[in-house]
Write a protein that holds these residues in place. Structure first.
Motif, PDB file in Angstrom:
ATOM      1  N   PHE A  51      -0.862  11.146  -9.207  1.00 38.12           N
ATOM      2  CA  PHE A  51      -1.589   9.947  -8.794  1.00 38.12           C
ATOM      3  C   PHE A  51      -2.674   9.640  -9.822  1.00 38.12           C
ATOM      4  CE2 PHE A  51       0.421  11.150  -4.913  1.00 38.12           C
ATOM      5  CZ  PHE A  51       0.443  10.044  -4.080  1.00 38.12           C
ATOM      6  N   ASP A  52      -3.014   8.372  -9.968  1.00 38.69           N
ATOM      7  CA  ASP A  52      -4.158   7.990 -10.796  1.00 38.69           C
ATOM      8  C   ASP A  52      -5.436   8.280 -10.027  1.00 38.69           C
ATOM      9  OD1 ASP A  52      -2.676   7.032 -12.980  1.00 38.69           O
ATOM     10  OD2 ASP A  52      -2.360   5.097 -12.004  1.00 38.69           O
ATOM     11  N   ARG A  53      -6.391   8.943 -10.682  1.00 39.35           N
ATOM     12  CA  ARG A  53      -7.665   9.284 -10.043  1.00 39.35           C
ATOM     13  C   ARG A  53      -8.778   8.696 -10.903  1.00 39.35           C
ATOM     14  NH1 ARG A  53      -6.847  13.982  -6.845  1.00 39.35           N
ATOM     15  NH2 ARG A  53      -9.038  13.789  -6.230  1.00 39.35           N
ATOM     16  N   ILE A  54      -9.130   7.443 -10.662  1.00 41.24           N
ATOM     17  CA  ILE A  54     -10.138   6.738 -11.450  1.00 41.24           C
ATOM     18  C   ILE A  54     -11.369   6.438 -10.602  1.00 41.24           C
ATOM     19  CG2 ILE A  54     -10.623   4.684 -12.846  1.00 41.24           C
ATOM     20  CD1 ILE A  54      -7.588   4.547 -13.424  1.00 41.24           C
ATOM     21  N   GLU A  55     -11.166   5.724  -9.519  1.00 41.09           N
ATOM     22  CA  GLU A  55     -12.233   5.397  -8.565  1.00 41.09           C
ATOM     23  C   GLU A  55     -11.553   5.107  -7.226  1.00 41.09           C
ATOM     24  OE1 GLU A  55     -12.246   2.090  -7.360  1.00 41.09           O
ATOM     25  OE2 GLU A  55     -10.521   1.647  -8.630  1.00 41.09           O
ATOM     26  N   GLN A  56     -12.350   5.044  -6.148  1.00 42.05           N
ATOM     27  CA  GLN A  56     -11.754   4.882  -4.826  1.00 42.05           C
ATOM     28  C   GLN A  56     -12.182   3.605  -4.116  1.00 42.05           C
ATOM     29  OE1 GLN A  56      -9.287   6.817  -4.030  1.00 42.05           O
ATOM     30  NE2 GLN A  56      -9.697   7.902  -5.944  1.00 42.05           N
ATOM     31  N   ILE A  57     -12.827   2.692  -4.831  1.00 41.09           N
ATOM     32  CA  ILE A  57     -13.292   1.459  -4.198  1.00 41.09           C
ATOM     33  C   ILE A  57     -12.357   0.292  -4.496  1.00 41.09           C
ATOM     34  CG2 ILE A  57     -15.142  -0.258  -4.173  1.00 41.09           C
ATOM     35  CD1 ILE A  57     -17.129   2.026  -4.538  1.00 41.09           C
ATOM     36  N   ALA A  58     -11.966   0.143  -5.722  1.00 42.39           N
ATOM     37  CA  ALA A  58     -11.198  -1.040  -6.124  1.00 42.39           C
ATOM     38  C   ALA A  58      -9.701  -0.729  -6.217  1.00 42.39           C
ATOM     39  CB  ALA A  58     -11.751  -1.568  -7.447  1.00 42.39           C
ATOM     40  N   ALA A  59      -8.986  -1.474  -7.050  1.00 46.15           N
ATOM     41  CA  ALA A  59      -7.528  -1.517  -7.000  1.00 46.15           C
ATOM     42  C   ALA A  59      -6.836  -0.251  -7.490  1.00 46.15           C
ATOM     43  CB  ALA A  59      -7.025  -2.708  -7.807  1.00 46.15           C
ATOM     44  N   SER A  60      -7.544   0.650  -8.198  1.00 44.07           N
ATOM     45  CA  SER A  60      -6.891   1.879  -8.649  1.00 44.07           C
ATOM     46  C   SER A  60      -6.981   2.995  -7.619  1.00 44.07           C
ATOM     47  CB  SER A  60      -7.525   2.360  -9.962  1.00 44.07           C
ATOM     48  OG  SER A  60      -8.814   2.904  -9.733  1.00 44.07           O
ATOM     49  N   ALA A  61      -7.554   2.729  -6.450  1.00 45.04           N
ATOM     50  CA  ALA A  61      -7.804   3.761  -5.445  1.00 45.04           C
ATOM     51  C   ALA A  61      -6.515   4.408  -4.956  1.00 45.04           C
ATOM     52  CB  ALA A  61      -8.559   3.157  -4.267  1.00 45.04           C
ATOM     53  N   LEU A  62      -6.650   5.626  -4.480  1.00 45.28           N
ATOM     54  CA  LEU A  62      -5.511   6.369  -3.960  1.00 45.28           C
ATOM     55  C   LEU A  62      -4.815   5.627  -2.831  1.00 45.28           C
ATOM     56  CD1 LEU A  62      -7.030   9.975  -3.860  1.00 45.28           C
ATOM     57  CD2 LEU A  62      -5.167   9.211  -5.347  1.00 45.28           C
ATOM     58  N   ARG A  63      -5.593   4.939  -1.993  1.00 41.32           N
ATOM     59  CA  ARG A  63      -4.988   4.305  -0.816  1.00 41.32           C
ATOM     60  C   ARG A  63      -3.926   3.290  -1.212  1.00 41.32           C
ATOM     61  NH1 ARG A  63     -10.082   2.286  -1.450  1.00 41.32           N
ATOM     62  NH2 ARG A  63     -10.313   0.015  -1.639  1.00 41.32           N
ATOM     63  N   TYR A  64      -4.162   2.525  -2.267  1.00 41.53           N
ATOM     64  CA  TYR A  64      -3.171   1.519  -2.664  1.00 41.53           C
ATOM     65  C   TYR A  64      -1.919   2.177  -3.234  1.00 41.53           C
ATOM     66  CZ  TYR A  64      -6.959  -1.834  -2.035  1.00 41.53           C
ATOM     67  OH  TYR A  64      -7.974  -2.588  -1.502  1.00 41.53           O
ATOM     68  N   GLN A  65      -2.080   3.285  -3.909  1.00 41.43           N
ATOM     69  CA  GLN A  65      -0.919   4.006  -4.407  1.00 41.43           C
ATOM     70  C   GLN A  65      -0.066   4.495  -3.236  1.00 41.43           C
ATOM     71  OE1 GLN A  65      -2.126   6.759  -7.747  1.00 41.43           O
ATOM     72  NE2 GLN A  65      -4.139   5.793  -7.409  1.00 41.43           N
ATOM     73  N   LEU A  66      -0.716   5.038  -2.217  1.00 39.06           N
ATOM     74  CA  LEU A  66       0.004   5.490  -1.032  1.00 39.06           C
ATOM     75  C   LEU A  66       0.641   4.317  -0.292  1.00 39.06           C
ATOM     76  CD1 LEU A  66      -2.622   8.076   0.227  1.00 39.06           C
ATOM     77  CD2 LEU A  66      -0.324   8.624  -0.610  1.00 39.06           C
ATOM     78  N   ASN A  67      -0.091   3.210  -0.183  1.00 36.55           N
ATOM     79  CA  ASN A  67       0.456   2.027   0.488  1.00 36.55           C
ATOM     80  C   ASN A  67       1.787   1.619  -0.120  1.00 36.55           C
ATOM     81  OD1 ASN A  67      -2.836   0.424   0.635  1.00 36.55           O
ATOM     82  ND2 ASN A  67      -1.923   1.895   2.031  1.00 36.55           N
ATOM     83  N   PHE A  68       1.814   1.458  -1.440  1.00 35.53           N
ATOM     84  CA  PHE A  68       3.024   0.926  -2.062  1.00 35.53           C
ATOM     85  C   PHE A  68       4.120   1.971  -2.187  1.00 35.53           C
ATOM     86  CE2 PHE A  68       0.266  -2.620  -2.786  1.00 35.53           C
ATOM     87  CZ  PHE A  68       1.128  -3.698  -2.644  1.00 35.53           C
ATOM     88  N   ILE A  69       3.768   3.245  -2.171  1.00 34.66           N
ATOM     89  CA  ILE A  69       4.796   4.272  -2.014  1.00 34.66           C
ATOM     90  C   ILE A  69       5.492   4.065  -0.673  1.00 34.66           C
ATOM     91  CG2 ILE A  69       5.148   6.740  -1.580  1.00 34.66           C
ATOM     92  CD1 ILE A  69       2.943   7.251  -3.694  1.00 34.66           C
ATOM     93  N   GLY A  70       4.697   3.885   0.383  1.00 36.88           N
ATOM     94  CA  GLY A  70       5.276   3.667   1.700  1.00 36.88           C
ATOM     95  C   GLY A  70       6.103   2.403   1.783  1.00 36.88           C
ATOM     96  N   TYR A  71       5.592   1.306   1.245  1.00 34.80           N
ATOM     97  CA  TYR A  71       6.326   0.038   1.308  1.00 34.80           C
ATOM     98  C   TYR A  71       7.638   0.117   0.508  1.00 34.80           C
ATOM     99  CZ  TYR A  71       1.546  -1.596   2.420  1.00 34.80           C
ATOM    100  OH  TYR A  71       0.281  -1.746   2.938  1.00 34.80           O
ATOM    101  N   GLY A  72       7.575   0.717  -0.681  1.00 30.64           N
ATOM    102  CA  GLY A  72       8.773   0.817  -1.510  1.00 30.64           C
ATOM    103  C   GLY A  72       9.852   1.656  -0.849  1.00 30.64           C
TER     104      GLY A  72
END
Length: 469
Positions: A38-59
């Motif tokens: 996973f990309d670990r840059i920051e957790q507030i904006a678009a690089s956050a872990l939550r969005y990575q998990l979201n699109f893993i789930g959607y895909g």
């Protein structure tokens, strides 16, 4: 949902489809406390872990819907894992700081107040998973446990999260959308929120949506959230102060995620961006627009970062029925990004993890795919017919799995070399005899629970059929 739903088209995944799918499967199937890859840059904006998990789930949900609706196994497990990883404190603890600085609140709960950028996207993961899998795990009280400390725990489940969304949407009479970052309102995040309401109502017979979709639609049309040409204002400070001009990827995201509830607005926005910003001659595709279209917000790559825009537009194109354009956009990623293969799992180097995960959604999408998933267009035959419930990963890659309600058809490929593999079957008629083609045994008898196990010698593309004798 009606028993008379037309049987959707189920297509077979190519070897490269499966390789890209393996990338997100590998991310999701690792131990729950690990975020390797996973990309670990920051957790507030678009690089956050939550969005990575979201699109893993959607895909993965889209792959299950369009290619393997009769397979649960590790594909359902990966979606569950992505949901459970959303409960990891490292994913949601950012909200305590944002709540303190933005609202002067000492609040460690990321669901109760505002923060639609967590709750809306999370709810869609839950809704898609429950739509495709007969699993009520996340309906149980406390099944979504957010542990801040030994003494402070925030317990949620699908319904309680959905009710929190409704409560937040009702806070302001003049604005049915609610903020992501403190006081900042983004229509795309709220689209996920009301899609969550719609899915929970459909799945559980609740009436949490009420008139909220109609109110948000009215706000889009009369409160300046859309330009005269049909494009969306990406964000505002409060309901009035615009902070950003329209962006191509954002418009494409609205097209894809509005199609279930506001198909006319989705089509209108698509027609605008299709005419003004997309040039496609049947082979090559070129995107027009500002430099913001060339930034991958998942890793802030500004050199060759237009992959994020391309997958947003590809997803919208597939949803709107322009499959040739969607295919060309997906293929064009290879022109600007080096393809990396790691033990059979493929991703594009330079593109962020969330862009690679979103690429899986785009790659497995079909016309009206998100609309149909959100609306629950799942035939009764798929809900009751035989399924492949267990297969070893990565030994068995499932390229196609579909049932007509009585028989099960599979297309399998090896993921770890030629070998004999076991396949677990469920939802057979108890104690009924089935004939099997493509397996070691020619017949199998289901046990008292409707389950059976067969063996397959897997060496290349392999077809298996299980049908009542």
């Amino acid at each position: 949902m009606s028993d008379a739903i037309t049987m959707p088209t189920v297509t077979e995944s190519s070897p490269q489809d499966l390789a890209f799918q393996r990338f997100v499967l590998d991310l999701a199937l690792q131990p729950l406390d690990r975020f390797d890859g996973f990309d670990r840059i920051e957790q507030i904006a678009a690089s956050a872990l939550r969005y990575q998990l979201n699109f893993i789930g959607y895909g993965l949900a889209m792959a299950q819907y369009t290619r393997t609706p009769a397979f649960t196994g590790y594909l359902a497990e990966a979606q569950r894992n992505a949901i459970e990883k959303m409960c990891d404190k490292r994913v949601w603890s950012y909200w305590a700081t944002e709540s303190l600085l933005g609202y002067a609140r000492l609040n460690t709960d990321p669901i109760r107040h505002a923060n639609v950028m967590y709750t809306g996207y999370f709810g869609v993961m839950l809704g898609l998973y429950e739509t495709l899998n007969a699993d009520t795990t996340f309906d149980q009280p406390g099944s979504l446990r957010l542990r801040w400390s030994k003494s402070r725990v925030h317990d949620y489940d699908f319904e309680r999260l959905t009710r929190a969304i409704r409560t937040n949407m009702l806070v302001r009479k003049d604005c049915p959308q609610y903020p992501c970052e403190p006081h900042l309102i983004y229509p795309i995040c709220n689209a996920f929120a009301f899609n969550t309401l719609v899915m929970h109502d459909r799945l559980h017979g609740t009436e949490l949506t009420g008139d909220l979709v109609d109110r948000i639609r009215h706000s889009y049309l009369h409160d300046g959230w859309r330009t005269r040409s049909g494009r969306f204002i990406p964000g505002r400070l409060g309901p009035k102060l615009t902070i950003s001009a329209p962006v191509l990827a954002y418009d494409a995201g609205m097209v894809a995620w509005l199609n279930a509830t506001m198909p006319d607005l989705a089509r209108d926005t698509w027609n605008t961006i299709r005419q003004r910003f997309i040039r496609f001659d049947g082979t090559e595709v070129r995107l027009l627009g500002s430099a913001r279209s060339r930034v991958d917000l998942g890793n802030y790559n500004m050199v060759n970062g237009d992959g994020m825009t391309r997958v947003f537009v590809a997803t919208a194109a597939a949803e709107m029925g322009e499959t040739d354009l969607a295919h060309a956009l997906n293929q064009s990623l290879a022109e600007h990004n080096r393809l990396v293969d790691r033990a059979g799992a493929q991703r594009y180097a330079g593109a962020s993890t969330v862009t690679n995960a979103h690429h899986v959604l785009a790659r497995f999408a079909r016309p009206d795919g998100l609309r149909d998933l959100i609306r629950g267009e799942v035939p009764q035959q798929w809900r009751t017919g035989p399924i492949l419930s267990d297969a070893a990963y990565p030994d068995v890659l499932v390229a196609k799995a579909v049932t007509d309600g009585t028989a099960l058809d599979l297309v399998l490929r090896p993921g770890a070399g030629s070998r004999r593999v076991l396949l677990g079957l469920q939802r057979l008629i108890p104690e009924r005899s089935y004939q099997v083609t493509g397996a070691v045994e020619a017949a199998v008898i289901a046990d008292a629970e409707g389950a059976a196990v067969i063996e397959v010698d897997l060496g290349g593309r392999h077809v298996v059929r299980v049908s009542p004798a």
